[in-house]
Write an enzyme that holds these catalytic residues in place. Sequence first.
Site, PDB file in Angstrom:
ATOM      1  N   SER A   7       0.851  -1.190   0.000  1.00 42.11           N
ATOM      2  CA  SER A   7       0.000   0.000   0.000  1.00 42.11           C
ATOM      3  C   SER A   7       0.883   1.235   0.000  1.00 42.11           C
ATOM      4  O   SER A   7       2.114   1.144  -0.034  1.00 42.11           O
ATOM      5  CB  SER A   7      -0.916   0.012   1.231  1.00 42.11           C
ATOM      6  N   LYS A   8       0.236   2.384   0.054  1.00 43.49           N
ATOM      7  CA  LYS A   8       0.975   3.643  -0.009  1.00 43.49           C
ATOM      8  C   LYS A   8       1.968   3.802   1.136  1.00 43.49           C
ATOM      9  O   LYS A   8       2.978   4.481   0.998  1.00 43.49           O
ATOM     10  CB  LYS A   8      -0.006   4.827  -0.020  1.00 43.49           C
ATOM     11  N   ARG A   9       1.667   3.180   2.263  1.00 42.71           N
ATOM     12  CA  ARG A   9       2.574   3.348   3.404  1.00 42.71           C
ATOM     13  C   ARG A   9       3.922   2.662   3.169  1.00 42.71           C
ATOM     14  O   ARG A   9       4.883   2.893   3.893  1.00 42.71           O
ATOM     15  CB  ARG A   9       1.928   2.803   4.682  1.00 42.71           C
TER      16      ARG A   9
END
Length: 469
Positions: free
Chosen positions: A239-241
């Site tokens: 994911s973006k994290r």
Amino acid sequence: MQTITRFPPSPTGSLHIGGARTALFNWLYARKTGGEMVLRIEDTDQERSTQAAIDVILESMKWLGLTWNKGPYYQTKRFDRYGEIIAQLLKQSDAYYCFCSKQRLDEVRGAQRKSGEKPKYDGRCRELNRIPDNHEEAVVRFKNPSQGTVVFNDVVRGRVEIANAEMDDLILARTDGAPTYNLTVVVDDIDMGITHVVRGEDHINNTPRQINIFHALKAKLPVFAHVPLILGKDGQRLSKRHGAVSVLDYRAMGILPEALLNYLVRLGWSHGDQEIFDFDEMIELFDIKDINKSPAAFNLEKLLWVNQQYIVNADQARLAKEMAKILNRRGLGLGDGPDLNEVVEVMRERAQTLEEMADKITYLYKDFDGYDPKAVKKNIKPESGNLLSVVHSQLARIDEWDEAHINQAINNVMDTENVKLGDLAQPLRIAISGSSATPSIDVTVKLVGKHRTLERIEKAIKFIAQSLQ
């Protein structure tokens, strides 16, 4: 029979790494078998789908070089066709109108959860056999078989079996008539002659439902291959994290498209211990049967390593062209600096990305404001100013500005001043680049140019004098 694969992105956001890998696997298998790949834009989620997202997806695909043979097709332009199929399923009693309100459905599912049952539609309208009156709201549901099991052999996961009793009577059309995902996918795959469905394993729960729709339409099933997800270092779904996950984010980082594809193909597929594959090798060696079952872990450091291998071996003119784009975007005047072809040849082994290379060569095209404090503290000594004055005098005498003459001038200073190369080269590097990390000193001086080199040495001498006061 010709192989036809498909890549069906949903334009609700950018094309991310997982989608790009799915596109690559479909592209490779189509090329491997002499087939075709269809690009299909699944834009039925009209609230979230945007033209901007479509444009980004198409730009990402083109940048990666994953060209499609047919399409792009847009599901929103096929609503009439979906309507025909819904009418057909209603006519042959494989679908029915459901008049249950959302409130009732919530109550039914709540009661099922409370009693420990799997929440699903209870079939209240399944045998009503009536059509809605004017202005009466109703959805269309698929009459999923209540007996038996769905069995299919997934190329990656093997035999998959699920009882029909476990499945819901899924909605085919909403109250406004808009078709739903599971229907549109099946209709498109039939109409487009898709022979192989290669997609993420997060879709595997939809597959038995879709297979039952295929059967109701008396259509031949495609071959299914559900590839494992890509995880971050923490074992969670990427994911973006975990950093940049959009394809164009990696382009902005200075990753070459072929390097990204090479890295992606190794996420879930391998050929011995080989790490680097060109396009021809990928096509020749790839087979969906060799895709691993276990999830792949994304590793940015490994991607950067792969990218550096491609930079090292890239065509010089191509690298120079890419570097010119980046430097122009940064507002640097290339006419005042050295030939980019020469620069990239010197720097190709010293940078993992194009952006890193651009960072490291900015001083060749633009004057810098200050010196690296750590480099100054470590390498600038009281005698450095005098050494720079002497080397300035030697370099100023050079008529033919090349590495051989520059090297001779530096050796002359080392001999006359009785110093080692490091004592002279490091202060000189800092003087002309602002940093102590550059290519060999003679190459660096050559690239900076005579006028700039002498001017920067003079500036550094003043800086050293002021710092000693």
